[in-house]
Scaffold this active site. Sequence first.
Site, PDB file in Angstrom:
ATOM      1  N   HIS A 129      -7.082   4.534   1.962  1.00 24.61           N
ATOM      2  CA  HIS A 129      -6.127   5.439   0.989  1.00 24.61           C
ATOM      3  C   HIS A 129      -6.236   5.608   0.072  1.00 24.61           C
ATOM      4  CE1 HIS A 129      -5.354  -0.125   1.497  1.00 24.61           C
ATOM      5  NE2 HIS A 129      -6.700   0.248   1.958  1.00 24.61           N
ATOM      6  N   SER A 172     -11.147  -0.799   0.500  1.00 21.27           N
ATOM      7  CA  SER A 172     -10.032  -1.751   1.017  1.00 21.27           C
ATOM      8  C   SER A 172      -9.760  -2.039  -0.013  1.00 21.27           C
ATOM      9  CB  SER A 172      -9.542  -1.689   2.221  1.00 21.27           C
ATOM     10  OG  SER A 172     -10.503  -2.651   2.614  1.00 21.27           O
ATOM     11  N   LYS A 197       0.300   3.902   4.723  1.00 19.39           N
ATOM     12  CA  LYS A 197       0.052   3.898   3.172  1.00 19.39           C
ATOM     13  C   LYS A 197       0.776   4.919   2.320  1.00 19.39           C
ATOM     14  CE  LYS A 197      -3.354   0.279   4.585  1.00 19.39           C
ATOM     15  NZ  LYS A 197      -4.647   0.111   5.502  1.00 19.39           N
ATOM     16  N   GLU A 225     -16.247   4.412   4.069  1.00 24.02           N
ATOM     17  CA  GLU A 225     -14.425   4.975   3.699  1.00 24.02           C
ATOM     18  C   GLU A 225     -14.264   5.035   2.385  1.00 24.02           C
ATOM     19  OE1 GLU A 225     -12.251   0.703   3.035  1.00 24.02           O
ATOM     20  OE2 GLU A 225     -12.697   0.198   5.156  1.00 24.02           O
ATOM     21  N   HIS A 265     -14.133  -1.660   6.670  1.00 23.89           N
ATOM     22  CA  HIS A 265     -12.858  -1.978   6.719  1.00 23.89           C
ATOM     23  C   HIS A 265     -13.130  -2.835   8.706  1.00 23.89           C
ATOM     24  CE1 HIS A 265      -8.416  -2.573   8.629  1.00 23.89           C
ATOM     25  NE2 HIS A 265      -8.248  -2.838   7.593  1.00 23.89           N
ATOM     26  N   ASN A 277       0.959  -1.318   0.014  1.00 19.27           N
ATOM     27  CA  ASN A 277      -0.346  -0.315  -0.139  1.00 19.27           C
ATOM     28  C   ASN A 277       0.919   0.957   0.182  1.00 19.27           C
ATOM     29  OD1 ASN A 277      -2.312  -1.687   0.063  1.00 19.27           O
ATOM     30  ND2 ASN A 277      -1.804  -1.974   2.529  1.00 19.27           N
ATOM     31  N   ASP A 288     -13.163   7.315   6.596  1.00 19.24           N
ATOM     32  CA  ASP A 288     -11.403   6.366   6.301  1.00 19.24           C
ATOM     33  C   ASP A 288     -11.171   6.882   5.502  1.00 19.24           C
ATOM     34  OD1 ASP A 288     -10.029   4.915   6.472  1.00 19.24           O
ATOM     35  OD2 ASP A 288     -10.700   3.038   7.300  1.00 19.24           O
TER      36      ASP A 288
HETATM   37  C1  LIG Z   1      -5.190  -0.195   6.536  1.00 20.44           C
HETATM   38  C2  LIG Z   1      -6.516  -0.159   6.708  1.00 20.44           C
HETATM   39  C3  LIG Z   1      -6.702   0.531   7.997  1.00 20.44           C
HETATM   40  C4  LIG Z   1      -5.705   0.293   8.927  1.00 20.44           C
HETATM   41  O1  LIG Z   1      -4.498   1.440   8.497  1.00 20.44           O
HETATM   42  P1  LIG Z   1      -3.359   0.552   9.733  1.00 20.44           P
HETATM   43  O2  LIG Z   1      -2.368   1.837   9.691  1.00 20.44           O
HETATM   44  O3  LIG Z   1      -2.579  -0.742   9.518  1.00 20.44           O
HETATM   45  O4  LIG Z   1      -3.130   0.205  11.273  1.00 20.44           O
HETATM   46  C5  LIG Z   1      -7.681   0.849   8.214  1.00 20.44           C
HETATM   47  N1  LIG Z   1      -9.054   0.867   7.268  1.00 20.44           N
HETATM   48  C6  LIG Z   1      -8.837   1.404   6.258  1.00 20.44           C
HETATM   49  C7  LIG Z   1      -9.363   0.558   5.296  1.00 20.44           C
HETATM   50  C8  LIG Z   1      -6.987  -0.007   6.005  1.00 20.44           C
HETATM   51  O5  LIG Z   1      -7.608  -0.123   4.826  1.00 20.44           O
END
Ligand SMILES: *Cc1c(COP(=O)(O)O)cnc(C)c1O
Length: 387
Positions: free
Chosen positions: A208, A180, A239, A176, A130, A44, A205
């Site tokens: 990404h 993801s 990411k 989101e 997620h 990522n 969220d």
């Molecule tokens: C990776 C991810 C997270 C978690 O983030 P980390 O820093 O890896 O714990 C949260 N939400 C989504 C949509 C993700 O893909």
Amino acid sequence: MLPYDELLSDLQQKSLYRELRTIEEVQGPIVRIRDRSIVNFSSNDYLGLSQHPSVKAAAKAAIDEFGAGSGASRLISGTSSAHTKFEEEIAAFKSAERALLFGTGYAAAVGTISSLVGPGDVVILDKLAHACLIDGAKLSGAFLRVFPHNNTAKLKHHLAWARQTYPHGKVLIVTESVFSMDGDFGKLVELAALKAEYQALLLVDEAHATGVIGPHGEGLAAALGLTQEVDIQMGTLSKALGASGGFICGSKTLIRLLVNRARSFIYSTALPPSSAAAASAALKIIPSKQGDILRSRLQSNVLDLVRRLTPAGRQASDPISPIFPVVIGDEQRTLQLSEILYQSGLLAPAIRYPTVARGAARLRIALNSSHSVEQIQTLAQTIIAFR
Ligand SMILES: *Cc1c(COP(=O)(O)O)cnc(C)c1O
């Protein structure tokens, strides 16, 4: 003997068993595994910033200044100037009043949702949200409702129900911006309108999207001018920012609430100052000219793969994210394709239940700005030959 052998062999039988794979060295998109060079199509680190000289130098300098670890939780003595500097920068980048760093994105989700709502309140989640968002919602003790992916009519229905059933409760919508495992976009404009109509709260969220989406990589909420409507902008340093850690952006009140109530913030050691410093350096690059170049390379890589893998006569949807799902369906067949790719020197693990629904197993191709045309061509050809 622990009583779990049956459970584990059951997973194996269903092609749902998982194992770790150790990477011995990283050079751009190439990783070394058991002395073989493999092209990584599953990271990522979309802009390759975890490898950027100035990002690495910032982490090293912070280690010299503060040490390798932060030594305590944020409220005790774990808050360094590297943490507060990043918080100011990310808040400005996201057009928010304030920001707060967590140890991981997962911890940010779990701590934030459980601070915002509790028993007597309602959380309404997109079906494809997620795992950390679902876990936060469950932990909160609030009543949980799920709407089919991006189905705003059903969301509206849930909102009306929530307002009638819990007239004095808080209602939190969770989604989101870039999903993801599917790489498609949340309908933020519609969600913002619904949240206003039903006086709900909205958490988006942007794990990404941060660094990748929007003219300066600011994410979808900021790019759409929705930072006033999105009460809670969540993201991760892990990411496109190339480091590690999670963050929440929002109002002063929100951040004060989290500092006082988020258990994953209060009862966990602060993330290493070097992670915050690395992310600060990445955040300098992202809105710069260099960031524009990285994003446009990423964009042309994504377009290239989409063109090669989209059946003729079908239009690739616009805009596009760096996540491209190759849905195979059957778990065993997906593992088989992943293994064929691996033998051809390409890393794209099979994503299976419970990360995605049963029978919706897939390769989740994550592109990055440093993949070459040849690497993408080999990937596409191998997938097409298997289909
Ligand atoms: C990776 C991810 C997270 C978690 O983030 P980390 O820093 O890896 O714990 C949260 N939400 C989504 C949509 C993700 O893909």
